[in-house]
Design an enzyme around this catalytic site. Sequence first.
Site, PDB file in Angstrom:
ATOM      1  N   GLU A 124       0.624  -1.581  -0.469  1.00 13.61           N
ATOM      2  CA  GLU A 124      -0.115   0.164   0.168  1.00 13.61           C
ATOM      3  C   GLU A 124       0.716   0.810   0.081  1.00 13.61           C
ATOM      4  O   GLU A 124       0.589   2.234  -1.195  1.00 13.61           O
ATOM      5  CB  GLU A 124      -1.029  -0.394   1.087  1.00 13.61           C
ATOM      6  N   ASP A 155     -11.661  -6.666  -2.100  1.00 11.52           N
ATOM      7  CA  ASP A 155     -12.700  -7.747  -1.801  1.00 11.52           C
ATOM      8  C   ASP A 155     -14.003  -7.740  -1.580  1.00 11.52           C
ATOM      9  O   ASP A 155     -13.936  -6.473  -0.561  1.00 11.52           O
ATOM     10  CB  ASP A 155     -12.216  -8.968  -1.613  1.00 11.52           C
ATOM     11  N   GLY A 175     -11.673  -4.854   2.587  1.00  7.60           N
ATOM     12  CA  GLY A 175     -13.299  -5.243   2.460  1.00  7.60           C
ATOM     13  C   GLY A 175     -14.241  -5.030   2.547  1.00  7.60           C
ATOM     14  O   GLY A 175     -14.835  -4.752   3.542  1.00  7.60           O
ATOM     15  N   MET A 215      -8.412  -3.994   9.246  1.00  8.91           N
ATOM     16  CA  MET A 215      -7.482  -4.803  10.606  1.00  8.91           C
ATOM     17  C   MET A 215      -7.074  -3.261  11.667  1.00  8.91           C
ATOM     18  O   MET A 215      -6.224  -3.811  12.545  1.00  8.91           O
ATOM     19  CB  MET A 215      -6.254  -5.845  10.807  1.00  8.91           C
ATOM     20  N   GLU A 216      -6.928  -2.399  11.221  1.00 11.47           N
ATOM     21  CA  GLU A 216      -5.917  -1.287  11.090  1.00 11.47           C
ATOM     22  C   GLU A 216      -6.697   0.108  12.117  1.00 11.47           C
ATOM     23  O   GLU A 216      -6.723   1.255  12.768  1.00 11.47           O
ATOM     24  CB  GLU A 216      -4.664  -0.817  10.638  1.00 11.47           C
TER      25      GLU A 216
END
Length: 226
Positions: free
Chosen positions: A13, A194, A79, A170-171
């Site tokens: 990223e 996704d 996601g 997740m962050e």
Amino acid sequence: MNRIGIIFAMYEELEEMLKLVKLNKINKIYDLDFYECTINNKECILVESGVGKVNASRSTQILIDNYSLDYILNIGVAGGIDNKLDVCDIVVSDKLVQYDFDITAFDHPKGYIPKVGVYVECDKYLRNLALSINKDNVYSGTIATGDMFCTNIGLSKKIKEEFNALAAEMEGASIGMISYLSKIPFLVIRSISDVLGKDNLITYDKFLKKSSTEVAEFTLKIINSL
């Protein structure tokens, strides 16, 4: 001159943003590389935090402790857990939640964190600036954060129902919480790599680079407008 901290979970990223900026220096603090860059006469410090809430929180605090920041941005991929989203759509956070934080045994709602609440509100100025950019595939809403790569359709639906979230990653919420407690304006911006129920793992691998490029270019426009 505004000084902006930009946090990425993964190097893939960060790499796409490095292609768009002027790199001045790499400053190593502990095991982290801080890429000091110039973007439209603004000083930007880029860092790869590592995946997950603990890594993200640690990297955010180190960034804050070593640089005097005006803004913090967390960008990358996520996601999609809302069926209206497609791969490479952009989600601009209005608020963030840690969906796996659970002290319901003490009569608090799911996601509630003492001294913070269930949600961390993003900076309205940064959010409005992002939404003012003329782009078709941009959505705004809740981004949900937890310490798992969520590929379980049942869990994704539950997160969507409980928190009305658009995307899961997740962050973001941990970065938002550290920024909020440090009184630094922040925003989380994610490109969808996704979408729920659409061959998650295969699609994620295929579209990671494309999604990372999409969100880097979008963030560059925000920084140019600050």
